[in-house]
Scaffold this motif. Sequence first.
Motif, PDB file in Angstrom:
ATOM      1  N   ALA B 140       1.044  -1.170  -0.081  1.00 44.86           N
ATOM      2  CA  ALA B 140      -0.040  -0.253  -0.572  1.00 44.86           C
ATOM      3  C   ALA B 140       0.933   1.221  -0.100  1.00 44.86           C
ATOM      4  N   ALA B 141       1.861   1.450   0.870  1.00 47.68           N
ATOM      5  CA  ALA B 141       3.229   2.222   0.599  1.00 47.68           C
ATOM      6  C   ALA B 141       3.424   2.483  -0.676  1.00 47.68           C
ATOM      7  N   ALA B 142       4.023   1.585  -1.898  1.00 48.88           N
ATOM      8  CA  ALA B 142       4.370   1.683  -2.905  1.00 48.88           C
ATOM      9  C   ALA B 142       3.378   2.125  -3.167  1.00 48.88           C
ATOM     10  N   GLN B 143       2.403   1.875  -3.209  1.00 46.62           N
ATOM     11  CA  GLN B 143       0.384   1.976  -4.798  1.00 46.62           C
ATOM     12  C   GLN B 143       0.894   3.866  -4.501  1.00 46.62           C
ATOM     13  N   SER B 144       1.032   3.964  -2.634  1.00 47.24           N
ATOM     14  CA  SER B 144       0.978   5.469  -2.799  1.00 47.24           C
ATOM     15  C   SER B 144       1.907   6.580  -3.287  1.00 47.24           C
ATOM     16  N   GLY B 145       3.033   6.062  -3.742  1.00 45.86           N
ATOM     17  CA  GLY B 145       4.192   6.748  -3.858  1.00 45.86           C
ATOM     18  C   GLY B 145       4.985   7.592  -2.685  1.00 45.86           C
ATOM     19  N   ASP B 146       4.376   7.543  -1.334  1.00 45.42           N
ATOM     20  CA  ASP B 146       5.074   8.004  -1.042  1.00 45.42           C
ATOM     21  C   ASP B 146       6.903   7.078   0.186  1.00 45.42           C
ATOM     22  N   MET B 147       7.324   7.685  -0.299  1.00 44.52           N
ATOM     23  CA  MET B 147       8.534   6.950   0.147  1.00 44.52           C
ATOM     24  C   MET B 147       9.183   6.886   1.726  1.00 44.52           C
ATOM     25  N   SER B 148       8.781   7.595   2.372  1.00 40.14           N
ATOM     26  CA  SER B 148       8.658   7.538   4.061  1.00 40.14           C
ATOM     27  C   SER B 148       8.192   6.783   4.216  1.00 40.14           C
ATOM     28  N   ALA B 149       6.936   6.667   3.660  1.00 42.79           N
ATOM     29  CA  ALA B 149       5.541   5.767   4.003  1.00 42.79           C
ATOM     30  C   ALA B 149       6.258   4.440   4.367  1.00 42.79           C
ATOM     31  N   VAL B 150       6.793   3.967   2.455  1.00 42.97           N
ATOM     32  CA  VAL B 150       7.709   2.853   2.479  1.00 42.97           C
ATOM     33  C   VAL B 150       8.927   2.551   3.006  1.00 42.97           C
ATOM     34  N   GLY B 151       9.506   3.556   3.578  1.00 42.42           N
ATOM     35  CA  GLY B 151      10.414   2.946   4.705  1.00 42.42           C
ATOM     36  C   GLY B 151      10.152   2.627   6.128  1.00 42.42           C
ATOM     37  N   ASP B 152       9.202   3.179   5.795  1.00 46.37           N
ATOM     38  CA  ASP B 152       8.716   2.854   7.657  1.00 46.37           C
ATOM     39  C   ASP B 152       7.960   1.638   7.437  1.00 46.37           C
ATOM     40  N   ALA B 153       6.914   1.463   6.566  1.00 44.00           N
ATOM     41  CA  ALA B 153       6.218   0.016   6.190  1.00 44.00           C
ATOM     42  C   ALA B 153       7.766  -1.268   5.828  1.00 44.00           C
ATOM     43  N   PHE B 154       8.854  -0.639   5.269  1.00 43.70           N
ATOM     44  CA  PHE B 154       9.539  -1.857   5.022  1.00 43.70           C
ATOM     45  C   PHE B 154      10.364  -2.038   6.213  1.00 43.70           C
ATOM     46  N   LYS B 155      10.560  -1.434   7.104  1.00 41.02           N
ATOM     47  CA  LYS B 155      10.605  -1.345   8.535  1.00 41.02           C
ATOM     48  C   LYS B 155      10.454  -2.593   9.211  1.00 41.02           C
ATOM     49  N   GLU B 156       9.127  -2.669   9.369  1.00 38.03           N
ATOM     50  CA  GLU B 156       7.974  -3.014   9.742  1.00 38.03           C
ATOM     51  C   GLU B 156       8.476  -4.817   9.572  1.00 38.03           C
ATOM     52  N   VAL B 157       8.697  -4.672   8.341  1.00 34.77           N
ATOM     53  CA  VAL B 157       8.055  -6.401   6.890  1.00 34.77           C
ATOM     54  C   VAL B 157       9.870  -6.587   7.907  1.00 34.77           C
ATOM     55  N   GLY B 158      10.404  -6.023   7.115  1.00 36.75           N
ATOM     56  CA  GLY B 158      12.286  -6.234   7.867  1.00 36.75           C
ATOM     57  C   GLY B 158      12.175  -7.004   9.257  1.00 36.75           C
ATOM     58  N   ALA B 159      11.720  -6.199  10.031  1.00 38.46           N
ATOM     59  CA  ALA B 159      11.860  -7.152  11.472  1.00 38.46           C
ATOM     60  C   ALA B 159      10.829  -8.106  11.310  1.00 38.46           C
ATOM     61  N   SER B 160       9.781  -8.318  10.766  1.00 35.84           N
ATOM     62  CA  SER B 160       9.410  -9.669  11.235  1.00 35.84           C
ATOM     63  C   SER B 160      10.320 -10.732  10.260  1.00 35.84           C
TER      64      SER B 160
END
Lengths: 218, 173
Positions: B140-160
């Motif tokens: 969803a963050a990637a779709q929105s194109g907001d790179m800071s949101a991508v960064g946050d979501a990336f961290k969450e997935v990375g943590a998982s």
Amino acid sequence: MTTDRNHTLVTIFDPALRLFHWGAAVLIPVLWWTAENGHYDWHRRIGLTMLGLVIFRILWGFIGPATARFGEFVKGPGAILNYVQNLGRPYHPAAGHNPLGALSVIALIAVLAAQTSLGLFAVDVDGIESGPLSHLVSFDTGREAAELHETNFKILTVLIVLHLGAIAFYRFGLGANLIPSMITGKRRAKPEDEIVFPVMRFMVAAAIAVVAVMAIVL
Amino acid sequence: MKLTRTLLIASAAAALLASCGEKNADAGASTAASVSTDVLSNGMTALETYELRHEAMEEIGDAFKSIADATRSSNPDLAVVRAAADTVADKAPQVGEWFPVGSSAASGVDTDALDTIWERPEEFADAVVQFENAAPKLQAAAQSGDMSAVGDAFKEVGASCKNCHETFRADDD
């Protein structure tokens, strides 16, 4: 013998060379620890610092004082053999790296150069953590760099153990303590062995090292 | 299902027979044979299962790297980020199916998957769910194109990823 002339303490290792040496001695264990415990932000920062030190040391090997210059202290097989054959008590340390130790210096710097360079491109198995230049390579290449980074670290560890073993051998086998001169820079030697610190050349080498590292980060 | 069960029983019987007949034979050889012939609950052999999940995990790692590169870039390619996030989100719901009983290292496959997966199945399932829940957020963050949101979501997935790998995968580094 020239021992009667070797009674004065003269500076044989310049401050920049010593800074490189002790910088590596401190940073290598810290780098190992940060990688082992997953502190990759720190691993990248400290690794880049180590890279800067290595770049500086290599430049210093060409424009530094005599005891830092590869062309001065690296000797051929004949000189090394001759040195080894004459090893014994009483041992009088050379006014710099000896012909055998020179091999250790070259090997350590080369392996450190390889290690820091590989780290730039390394990518972890999850694709989460990666070196600052890893965007230039594919995931697979980055993984290979990481594998080599790990293998090369083992080689580095072997070289460090050899280095420490050699120092212990000189200390307890030959009765020569080599450590103080790497700390103070001074050793009993002929007055003409005293090195002069080339300030301008230091500034040039340090500036190039800093710019090179900045270019990687930015 | 019925076919799978029949195959399972048949292969179990075959394995039993084989183990009886090969008492003195090389144990490694009989493992190597069953790894590519015995069919597991997913209808695949242990070797096929291992290869499937190994390649899929590598695809996820590959996709992850391209997102990591983009989060550090001053000029990220959003198309690349979106494609990578799609890959991760597509694979995430499949992870739970990649580890059927019989696909552990004991089966003979050269896997880093630890036995803890099958010893603590509920804990493993929870860890997988954490990834399944995080992956769509990245998409969803990637779709929105907001790179800071991508960064946050990336961290969450990375943590998982890290959370699961810490307990259920052998140390690589």
